[in-house]
Structures are given as C-alpha cells and as structure tokens.
Enzyme design. Structure first.
Site, mmCIF file in Angstrom:
data_model
loop_
_atom_site.group_PDB
_atom_site.id
_atom_site.type_symbol
_atom_site.label_atom_id
_atom_site.label_comp_id
_atom_site.label_asym_id
_atom_site.label_seq_id
_atom_site.Cartn_x
_atom_site.Cartn_y
_atom_site.Cartn_z
ATOM 1 C CG ASP A 1 42.818 9.572 42.724
ATOM 2 O OD1 ASP A 1 43.703 9.204 43.565
ATOM 3 O OD2 ASP A 1 41.832 9.072 42.653
ATOM 4 N N GLY B 1 41.749 3.891 48.534
ATOM 5 C CA GLY B 1 40.428 3.359 47.863
ATOM 6 C C GLY B 1 40.582 1.818 47.601
ATOM 7 C CD GLU C 1 47.843 7.602 44.849
ATOM 8 O OE1 GLU C 1 47.126 7.717 45.742
ATOM 9 O OE2 GLU C 1 48.866 8.316 44.758
ATOM 10 N N GLY D 1 43.076 7.404 48.853
ATOM 11 C CA GLY D 1 41.811 7.781 49.045
ATOM 12 C C GLY D 1 41.420 8.332 50.564
#
Length: 374
Positions: free
Chosen positions: A166, A87, A158, A135
């Site tokens: 996530d 992301g 992460e 992402g």
C-alpha cells in the site's frame, strides 16, 4: 478547584505537550537554516510509524509548505539501523480485531500523509539509510529526492502478512522499469544498497558516513531552488565504478518482464511452472508462501494503478485496506510472522483458484461516506 481526575488529565496534557521537545519524542520536528527536519525517533521499533507520529508530521509538512523561510524538507531516522521499517502493524492488528477506529484512522492518516509528500511544493529529501519497508517507503518514495546508502534495505513484504503493497505502491511500483515493480510487490524481494538506486526507487546514492555532512550542506543552502538542491545531491552522489556490481536483477530482467506480464496470478504461476529455470522455481516457492487473496488483490492494484493518479491510487488502496481489516488473512499473517513467529500461516482461502473474482471485485468497491477523500 479541579477534581483529582481532572487534575490528572491536565498533567497528562502537559506531559503530552512537552513531549515534542525532549529526546523521547517519537518524532522530532525542527527548523534548521532553510530546512524543516523530520526525525523518526523510535530506534528500538526500527522507527516504525504509528498514528501519533502521522498526526504530528502531516500538519508540520503543511505548515512548512506555506512558510516562505522554509526551502526544503529533510526526513531521516535515528539509531543507524533503519530509516523506517514500516507501519505499526501490531497496533493496527489489535485494533482491527475488536473493530476499533484505529484501523480506519491509521490508514486514512497514513495515506493522507503519503499524498502530502507526493504533492509537496517544497523539495523533499528522504535519507533512506538502513531498513526502508512498507510505511517507510510511503514516507520517502513520493518525495522529490530519495538518497540511498550502502545500508539501505528496501522491500514491500506485505503479501506475506495478508496485506498488499500500500502507501501508494499501486502508483510507484507499476511505474518502475519493465515488470520490476510487479516482481517486488508479489514476492517481497529485498533490494540492497545501490540496487535501490538502479531499480529507480532512489534518486541518489551516498555513502552512509557522508550523510551528516550532506545534511549540514543542505541546511546551509541560502534560498535554494530545486536545481540548487539537485546540484548539491549530485555532488555527493557516488557513481558506480563500471566494473563494479551489476544490478542484482540484471540477468533475470528478461524473465521478470515476460513472466510477470500475465493478466492473472494463475497465469503467472503457470508461466513460472512452464519456465522451470532455477530462478522461476525459486519465485514459485516464494509465491506459494504468500496469501492467495493478497496476491490477487495486489496484481489488480498494480495493473489498475499503472494509469491512475496518486490520489486515485490512495483512494483505491484505502478501500483495499478496509477489506483486509474485514478479512481473515491479515490477522493470520501477522500472527504467523510477527506474533507467534512460526512462519506457517493458514491462509483462507488456501489456493489462488479459490479466491473468486467476485470476492476481489468486492474489495475494490467504494465505501460511500467512508471513502478516503483527497
């Protein structure tokens, strides 16, 4: 007559509209044959996913899903280096610092897109050629087919930036064999090429140079069923020679399964110290660099996610994302890894023992009207 300012707005609107078709668009959406094709087109940014891309891809998937003339969806990246490296963390950091809505909107939109992919009624084929992290994993792993190549580099890194794995990591990671998912989540370990298939993240392995031909054949299929698509992918799938490379984690699997099955981070660390093998020592070094808060959140996320639906996992992860936006470590991690690149984040709290259960519980609390509803 339009006031000058309004006229400028109209021109800008027009430029925005025409952006979809030209080659500078950040994402290209086109229909070819029976296939809807999504091309991530930010090669300089390693096809990192930003909010405007999410807002274009989501409705297009929903449209194709309803279209009787669209039989499958293909997603790929341009530039030859990355499928999608993650992301757009920089933009989220800047927004989160000043309490901008983007920090909410990005995660909300991204997780809604992850869910759309996970529930997509049309076969979804992700060509994960090159770097596929964070992402980018969310854009691929929940789809029906994931095609890795020798250039695939997978990771969920992460915990090194004060976040947690996530994009539905709480769903797919604990479902990998043994405790591989916990290991990948906590250490950010990178899997390359065929190992991405062996770990159960990819469904097929194809030589990178064959992807254009595979794509052409997928597009040419006439009203294919999921089975037809699977058959075609299987025909391209390159089986490993038996004497060829073993799974990179093979010799460590027994240790991974026992060491990472502990109920708490403190216990995992204790087990690693007691084990004392070169492998355990190496994992200890890696874990010691990560955000203690992230490690605790991540372990609980995976343990709970193991028995939850994808929708419930994403709802939980949205709560966690907003907790990270409120906290300290995410901004510090991004500073240390992506901005100043000094690689020495000062985590707060600095030790696992200082991250209280109450604090972790708090991160998982519902957000009332602000909860993600899927």
């Amino acid at each position: 007559r339009l006031k000058p300012f309004n006229r400028l707005q109209v021109i800008l609107q027009h430029l925005k509209m025409s952006k979809h078709t030209d080659s500078t668009a950040e994402v290209l959406l086109e229909k070819k044959g029976g296939a809807g094709i999504i091309t991530l087109n930010r090669p300089k940014a390693l096809n990192a996913l930003n909010l405007s891309m999410i807002q274009q891809i989501y409705p297009q998937i929903k449209t194709w899903e309803q279209d009787p003339e669209t039989f499958l969806i293909i997603i790929k990246g341009t530039g030859g280096k990355a499928f999608c490296a993650g992301g757009d963390i920089r933009a989220i950091t800047d927004a989160g610092k000043v309490g901008d809505r983007l920090a909410q909107d990005f995660f909300r939109g991204e997780y809604m897109l992850n869910n759309a992919i996970g529930t997509c009624k049309k076969p979804y084929v992700a060509l994960i050629d090159g770097i596929t992290m964070g992402g980018g994993v969310g854009l691929s792993v929940h789809g029906r087919f994931r095609v890795a190549t020798e250039k695939t580099l997978f990771a969920m890194p992460e915990t090194a930036i004060g976040l947690f794995p996530d994009v539905g990591g709480g769903y797919f990671l604990p479902r990998l064999s043994g405790k591989i998912g916990y290991y990948l989540a906590l250490t950010g370990f990178r899997l390359k090429g065929r190992d991405v298939l062996k770990a159960g993240i990819a469904t097929h392995f194809v030589d990178s140079e064959k992807l254009p031909a595979l794509e052409k054949d997928l597009i040419a299929l006439k009203s294919p069923s999921t089975e037809n698509i699977a058959d075609l992918l299987n025909s391209y799938h390159v089986k490993s020679k038996v004497d060829q490379e073993k799974f990179v984690l093979d010799e460590h699997m027994e240790k991974i399964n026992s060491l990472f099955s502990a109920n708490s981070m403190e216990e995992i660390v204790k087990k690693l110290k007691q084990d004392g093998s070169p492998f355990a020592v190496k994992q200890l070094e890696t874990i010691n660099k990560m955000s203690p808060t992230s490690l605790k959140i991540t372990l609980r996320q995976l343990r709970e996610g193991a028995s939850m639906s994808l929708q419930d996992v994403l709802t939980m992860e949205y709560r966690l994302s907003q907790a990270c936006m409120r906290g300290h470590d995410f901004y510090e991690g991004v500073r240390a890894v992506l901005i100043d690149k000094d690689q020495s984040p000062k985590w707060k709290p600095a030790a696992l023992e200082e991250v209280s259960d109450e604090f972790v519980d708090d991160c998982f609390k519902p957000l009332g009207n602000n909860d993600l509803k899927l």
